[in-house]
Enzyme design. Structure first.
Site, short mmCIF file in Angstrom:
data_model
loop_
_atom_site.label_atom_id
_atom_site.label_comp_id
_atom_site.label_asym_id
_atom_site.label_seq_id
_atom_site.Cartn_x
_atom_site.Cartn_y
_atom_site.Cartn_z
N SER A 188 0.80 -1.23 0.00
CA SER A 188 0.00 0.00 0.00
C SER A 188 0.83 1.28 0.00
CB SER A 188 -0.94 0.01 1.21
OG SER A 188 -0.19 0.09 2.41
N LYS A 196 0.72 5.11 6.87
CA LYS A 196 0.20 5.85 5.72
C LYS A 196 0.82 7.25 5.70
CE LYS A 196 -2.80 2.57 4.67
NZ LYS A 196 -2.62 1.69 3.47
#
Length: 220
Positions: free
Chosen positions: A82, A125
């Site tokens: 990701s 993230k």
């Protein structure tokens, strides 16, 4: 009579000599025992000091490691793609727990936080939206607070083609919007039930990938 007296006198002297000799021998034996006892105690003390010389530094190092891990650094791994190509699948990284002690996360920071939909899991993230901002995503472009110009994202893995919008986010005053760098394969705020990451759930700022050595480097 004189002769007998002399003999008795000689026997008495021999007896006294024998008693003196026995007493001396006993003293010598006692001295040897004392010396041996002192030697044994010295060896035991030396062994104790040797053990302490190893145990104390090891204990201090272990305590320092625990304190560092608990209050200063955070260790994390990224099992998915990701965050490619910034962080590769299987990379292990170190974050700084103190990074936001006196300041708040900035846009573009890579952070480690508790996943809003399941706080047992840790996610990594990139910060996209800051507290109180509005963020719009249209055709794979990000617009902050209604800006006419899209926010530049040179870190993206490739052209963004999956789930490109339209999205509209109104970020709470004490929360952040997080997205992955690999937008085509990132489970991030676009899909979460609890969209935003609140500041108290941010554990630290990701700093360095340390494993594998081929990926070693500072995170930006």
């Amino acid at each position: 009579m004189r002769h007998r007296d002399i003999i008795v006198e000689d026997l008495t002297e021999d007896t006294e000599d024998t008693e003196v000799t026995a007493e001396t021998a006993e003293r010598q034996r006692d001295m040897k025992k004392d010396k041996k006892s002192d030697s044994d105690e010295a060896q035991e003390f030396s062994l104790f000091r040797e053990i302490v010389s190893w145990v104390v530094p090891f204990s201090l190092a272990l305590l320092a490691g625990i304190l560092l891990k608990t209050f200063v650094i955070i260790n994390a791994d990224v099992p998915t793609g990701s965050m490619e190509n910034t962080i590769m699948p299987g990379d292990r990284l170190i974050g700084n727990r103190l990074a936001y002690l006196r300041e708040s996360p900035d846009r573009g920071d890579i952070v480690i936080f508790r996943y809003p939909d399941n706080e047992k899991d840790l996610y990594v993230k990139r910060v996209i939206g800051l507290p109180g901002e509005t963020v719009d995503i249209h055709e794979g472009q990000i617009y902050i607070d209604g800006s006419a110009e899209p926010f530049p994202e040179p870190y993206l893995k490739e052209t963004w083609t999956v789930a490109t919008g339209d999205y509209h986010f109104e970020i709470p005053a004490d929360a952040y919007l997080m997205l992955g760098d690999n937008r085509n394969d990132s489970w991030d705020a676009r899909y979460w039930t609890n969209t935003y990451v609140y500041e108290e759930k941010i554990l630290g700022k990701a700093l360095v990938v340390y494993w594998p050595f081929s990926d070693f480097g500072k995170l930006e």
